[in-house]
Scaffold this motif. Sequence first.
Motif, PDB file in Angstrom:
ATOM      1  N   ILE A  16      14.694  -3.628  10.458  1.00 21.74           N
ATOM      2  CA  ILE A  16      14.111  -2.343  10.061  1.00 21.74           C
ATOM      3  C   ILE A  16      13.168  -1.893  11.172  1.00 21.74           C
ATOM      4  O   ILE A  16      12.272  -2.643  11.580  1.00 21.74           O
ATOM      5  N   THR A  58       7.295   5.471   1.060  1.00 25.03           N
ATOM      6  CA  THR A  58       8.476   4.603   0.997  1.00 25.03           C
ATOM      7  C   THR A  58       8.090   3.151   0.740  1.00 25.03           C
ATOM      8  O   THR A  58       7.104   2.657   1.295  1.00 25.03           O
ATOM      9  N   VAL A 106       9.987  -0.746   0.661  1.00 24.71           N
ATOM     10  CA  VAL A 106      11.175  -1.528   0.982  1.00 24.71           C
ATOM     11  C   VAL A 106      11.003  -2.941   0.427  1.00 24.71           C
ATOM     12  O   VAL A 106       9.925  -3.532   0.561  1.00 24.71           O
ATOM     13  N   VAL A 149      15.325  -0.061  -1.470  1.00 24.26           N
ATOM     14  CA  VAL A 149      14.334   0.883  -0.957  1.00 24.26           C
ATOM     15  C   VAL A 149      14.131   2.013  -1.959  1.00 24.26           C
ATOM     16  O   VAL A 149      15.044   2.417  -2.669  1.00 24.26           O
TER      17      VAL A 149
END
Length: 466
Positions: A236, A297, A299, A312
Amino acid sequence: MDFTPPVSCRTPDPDPDPDPDPDPELILSKRGRSRERAQAGAGWMGMGQRGRASARQVCGVLALFLSLFPSVSLQCKILKCNSEFWASTSHSAVEAELCSVLRAYNSCVRRTARSCRGDLTYHSAQHGIEDLLTQHNCSKNGPTAPPHTRTAPPPPPPPVLTNGPEACRYDATATPTYSHCGFFGDPHLRTFTDDFHTCKVEGAWPLIHNKYLSVQVTNTAVVPGSMATATSKLTIIFKSFQACVEQKTFHAETDELPAAFTDGSKNGGEGPGAKTLRVVEKVPGEHVEIQAQYIGTTVVVRQVGRYLTFAVRMPEEVVTAVEEQDKQDLYLCLHGCPSNQRINFRKFRGGASESATRTRSVPTAARRFTYQTAKATCKERLPVEDLYFHSCVFDLLSSGDLNFTLAAFYALEDVKTLHANTNRHHIFESDALMGGTSLRGGVTVSVLLLHVLAVLLWYECVLVCL
């Protein structure tokens, strides 16, 4: 182009009055010509009522085929012409402008003649243009209007920043809509639009790629001799954002799930918003959560057995914040797995044995489970027979690895934590067959229009043959 009905739909011309004193040679000549005509028309099974019924059946079957397999029509470019015409008519209220638009539509359709020759949608559009030109008293020759393209929506604005200590936090005052994507098991993908795919995708594949972050997974074979794959590596990249966070990379592999970025840090650097990006270790070596608050966000990365899972939660404006020059066709979380990489695991239903229903080779290690024992094992963790349950059954049959039961279980648990719609935690086979809950713009509209065109074509065929 006029539509000419098939031979079976035309009434034969009446024979002239017989010659009272026929010539023998003339009779033989007429018989020869009649035999040639009969052979030429044999494909339609002769004249009269039987021929008309046959033609109607053919039209009906062709229309039904188009309705059941709309992707066949997508191989030619007729839908592009249709889309341009519909976009143009929304701007053309004057009759003269409409004639120009129709001529442009006609020209576009003619250019597709070679690739669309056998396409029912093409012939239906061709016939419809003739009718529209006549209805609006438009000539075929004259100026054509350039197609009006629908104005693309402006790119989503970057997350709103405010002054003060909260300067780098995502502004959620507008109550954004959140989307979820999950990737787990052998491997199974739940997209941002709630489509559910089981995929091959061996090797490296992008899950997410937008202006703010990129996610890539690498899938390897689960056991020798099997086409079953699972995620063994995950990377990522959080891209630098204004003065808030520096670019950070998180990389995990089998038996190596770190609690920090690759540079050893656990946050976004030394900027004022460094703490709005951080790695939080939930269970050492098994469960890590990355919180990117500056883009709203979250994850979740897990290691279950020897393989990794990914989930996610992301605002839709971040999901769609893609770079114009980037090709997004293989962005799996947004578009799903390519059709040639998808696997239909629903053939396991019905209580059939594993060996009779498997679509892939079954290695010796996978033979410890039958269909019934796999169902019973998955039922212990996943009592609801949704697609997570069926994914668990599929994985046990393809790999024989009991850890895949936990992978499906934790994937569902992550959905319950990250998915914004509590009514959509469980998705079922009927949802997957309908293509998810979201109608995805032009593709879905095009498919629906193909169905309408199929019905109209069938109706035209019946009228012609009556």
